[in-house]
Design an enzyme around this catalytic site. Structure first.
Site, PDB file in Angstrom:
ATOM      1  N   CYS A 190      76.231 122.603  -6.456  1.00 35.83           N
ATOM      2  CA  CYS A 190      77.178 123.470  -5.752  1.00 35.83           C
ATOM      3  C   CYS A 190      78.562 123.330  -6.548  1.00 35.83           C
ATOM      4  O   CYS A 190      78.912 122.010  -6.985  1.00 35.83           O
ATOM      5  CB  CYS A 190      77.314 123.563  -4.160  1.00 35.83           C
ATOM      6  SG  CYS A 190      78.618 122.072  -3.781  1.00 35.83           S
ATOM      7  N   GLU A 191      79.173 124.414  -6.753  1.00 35.39           N
ATOM      8  CA  GLU A 191      80.504 124.032  -7.755  1.00 35.39           C
ATOM      9  C   GLU A 191      81.553 123.400  -6.799  1.00 35.39           C
ATOM     10  O   GLU A 191      82.544 123.233  -7.374  1.00 35.39           O
ATOM     11  CB  GLU A 191      81.001 125.367  -8.288  1.00 35.39           C
ATOM     12  CG  GLU A 191      81.295 126.698  -7.492  1.00 35.39           C
ATOM     13  CD  GLU A 191      81.657 128.110  -7.922  1.00 35.39           C
ATOM     14  OE1 GLU A 191      80.772 128.143  -9.163  1.00 35.39           O
ATOM     15  OE2 GLU A 191      82.042 128.786  -7.544  1.00 35.39           O
ATOM     16  N   HIS A 192      81.453 123.638  -5.321  1.00 38.48           N
ATOM     17  CA  HIS A 192      82.532 123.251  -4.638  1.00 38.48           C
ATOM     18  C   HIS A 192      82.349 121.550  -4.458  1.00 38.48           C
ATOM     19  O   HIS A 192      83.591 121.164  -4.309  1.00 38.48           O
ATOM     20  CB  HIS A 192      82.502 123.736  -3.257  1.00 38.48           C
ATOM     21  CG  HIS A 192      82.659 125.326  -3.483  1.00 38.48           C
ATOM     22  ND1 HIS A 192      81.532 126.132  -2.885  1.00 38.48           N
ATOM     23  CD2 HIS A 192      83.463 126.404  -3.985  1.00 38.48           C
ATOM     24  CE1 HIS A 192      81.808 127.460  -2.799  1.00 38.48           C
ATOM     25  NE2 HIS A 192      82.699 127.374  -3.689  1.00 38.48           N
ATOM     26  N   HIS A 193      81.368 121.095  -4.419  1.00 38.92           N
ATOM     27  CA  HIS A 193      81.265 119.634  -4.162  1.00 38.92           C
ATOM     28  C   HIS A 193      80.688 118.809  -5.229  1.00 38.92           C
ATOM     29  O   HIS A 193      80.294 117.713  -5.087  1.00 38.92           O
ATOM     30  CB  HIS A 193      80.567 119.383  -2.924  1.00 38.92           C
ATOM     31  CG  HIS A 193      81.282 120.010  -1.585  1.00 38.92           C
ATOM     32  ND1 HIS A 193      80.839 121.106  -1.286  1.00 38.92           N
ATOM     33  CD2 HIS A 193      82.354 119.550  -1.060  1.00 38.92           C
ATOM     34  CE1 HIS A 193      81.712 121.555  -0.315  1.00 38.92           C
ATOM     35  NE2 HIS A 193      82.681 120.864   0.032  1.00 38.92           N
ATOM     36  N   GLN A 209      75.137 129.512  -4.640  1.00 38.65           N
ATOM     37  CA  GLN A 209      73.589 130.141  -4.328  1.00 38.65           C
ATOM     38  C   GLN A 209      73.954 131.735  -4.722  1.00 38.65           C
ATOM     39  O   GLN A 209      72.743 132.329  -5.366  1.00 38.65           O
ATOM     40  CB  GLN A 209      73.154 129.699  -3.056  1.00 38.65           C
ATOM     41  CG  GLN A 209      71.817 130.390  -3.127  1.00 38.65           C
ATOM     42  CD  GLN A 209      71.109 129.920  -1.711  1.00 38.65           C
ATOM     43  OE1 GLN A 209      71.281 128.769  -1.236  1.00 38.65           O
ATOM     44  NE2 GLN A 209      70.081 130.681  -1.202  1.00 38.65           N
ATOM     45  N   HIS A 214      71.395 122.896   1.154  1.00 43.55           N
ATOM     46  CA  HIS A 214      72.647 122.123   0.295  1.00 43.55           C
ATOM     47  C   HIS A 214      73.043 120.948   0.974  1.00 43.55           C
ATOM     48  O   HIS A 214      73.024 120.716   2.130  1.00 43.55           O
ATOM     49  CB  HIS A 214      73.807 123.366   0.628  1.00 43.55           C
ATOM     50  CG  HIS A 214      73.571 124.620  -0.199  1.00 43.55           C
ATOM     51  ND1 HIS A 214      74.494 125.027  -1.086  1.00 43.55           N
ATOM     52  CD2 HIS A 214      72.600 125.706   0.237  1.00 43.55           C
ATOM     53  CE1 HIS A 214      73.761 126.308  -1.494  1.00 43.55           C
ATOM     54  NE2 HIS A 214      72.931 126.690  -0.831  1.00 43.55           N
ATOM     55  N   CYS A 260      75.573 119.487   0.234  1.00 42.09           N
ATOM     56  CA  CYS A 260      77.104 119.441   0.886  1.00 42.09           C
ATOM     57  C   CYS A 260      77.076 119.559   2.205  1.00 42.09           C
ATOM     58  O   CYS A 260      78.018 119.419   2.965  1.00 42.09           O
ATOM     59  CB  CYS A 260      77.811 120.220  -0.098  1.00 42.09           C
ATOM     60  SG  CYS A 260      77.597 121.769  -0.057  1.00 42.09           S
TER      61      CYS A 260
HETATM   62 ZN   LIG Z   1      79.090 122.369  -1.833  1.00 46.76          ZN
END
Ligand SMILES: [Zn+2]
Length: 211
Positions: free
Chosen positions: A99-102, A140, A168, A170
Site C-alpha cells: 500500500c502506498e500509504h504505509h 487496491q 491489508h 496495515c
Molecule cells: Zn496502508
C-alpha cells in the site's frame, strides 16, 4: 549545523539527479540503517549488519514493476482460437503488493475475465500483468483499474472484468487491527459495464467453485 545538513542534502539530491533521479544503492542502504535506528535498534549489531543490503535487494524484486511495460507483457495475441468468443476467466491468481500509504503488504487473489474479439493472450501473461502493477506502491482501487485498462488496451476485447480480494497488513497488524478483514474491488469495462447480467455471470463463475 543546519547549513551543513542542508548542503549534504543538496549534494545527495544532485547525485540522485545525475542518476536519472534515482538514489544510489549506497544511499538506499543508508536510509534503511536510519530506519533501523529510528525503530530503536543498532544497525551495526551482528544480526542487522547485512540487513540494509538485503532490504534493498528485496526492494528490487518487490518494486520491479516500475521497470516493466504492461503493453510488452500482453504483446503476443493469438488470433487462431477456432472462433472462440465466449468468456475467458482466470480466477484465484495470487498476488502481493504494497500500500502506498504505509508501504505495508496487501496480499490476495485476483480474478480476471474478458470476452475476446481479436484474439486471446497466453493465460500466464495475465498473471505477469498483475505483477507489473502489483510490484509498485499501490492502492487496491488503482491496481484494479490499471489491470482492467491494460487488458482493454492490449486485447480490445468486448468486455473486461477484474475483481481483487485482499487482506491489508496495515489494517490487520496495525491501525484498527482487524485481522481477517478482506477488501473487494471490482472494475467492469465494455459489455460487463453495460449489462448487469454479464456482471452476475462473472460473479457466479468466480464464486461457483467455492463451497
Ligand atoms: Zn496502508
Amino acid at each position: 549545523m543546519d547549513g551543513i545538513v542542508t548542503s549534504l542534502a543538496a549534494s545527495a539530491d544532485r547525485r540522485a539527479e545525475a542518476n536519472g533521479g534515482r538514489p544510489s544503492r549506497e544511499e538506499a542502504e543508508a536510509a534503511v540503517r536510519t530506519l533501523i535506528r529510528w525503530a530503536g535498534d543498532d544497525p551495526s549489531r551482528e544480526g542487522l549488519r547485512d540487513t540494509p543490503q538485503r532490504v534493498v535487494k528485496s526492494f528490487e524484486e518487490l518494486f520491479s514493476g516500475y521497470g516493466q511495460n504492461p503493453a510488452e507483457v500482453l504483446e503476443r495475441v493469438f488470433e487462431d482460437v477456432e472462433g472462440y468468443g465466449d468468456i475467458v476467466l482466470v480466477r484465484d491468481i495470487p498476488f502481493a503488493s504494497h500500500c502506498e500509504h504505509h508501504m505495508a503488504p496487501f496480499v490476495g487473489r485476483a480474478h480476471l475475465a474478458y470476452y475476446p474479439s481479436r484474439g486471446v493472450v497466453g493465460l500466464s501473461k495475465l498473471g505477469r500483468l498483475i505483477d507489473v502493477f502489483a510490484r509498485r506502491l499501490q492502492t487496491q482501487e488503482a491496481l484494479t483499474v490499471q489491470i482492467a485498462e491494460a487488458m482493454d488496451d492490449a486485447l480490445k476485447p468486448r468486455g473486461v472484468a477484474v475483481m481483487l480480494e485482499a487482506e491489508h497488513l496495515c489494517m490487520t497488524i496495525r491501525g484498527v487491527q482487524k485481522p481477517g478483514a478482506s477488501t473487494v474491488t471490482l472494475q467492469f469495462v465494455g459489455v460487463f459495464k453495460d449489462d448487469p447480467a454479464e456482471q452476475a455471470r462473472f460473479l457466479t463463475l468466480v464464486r461457483g467453485h467455492r463451497s
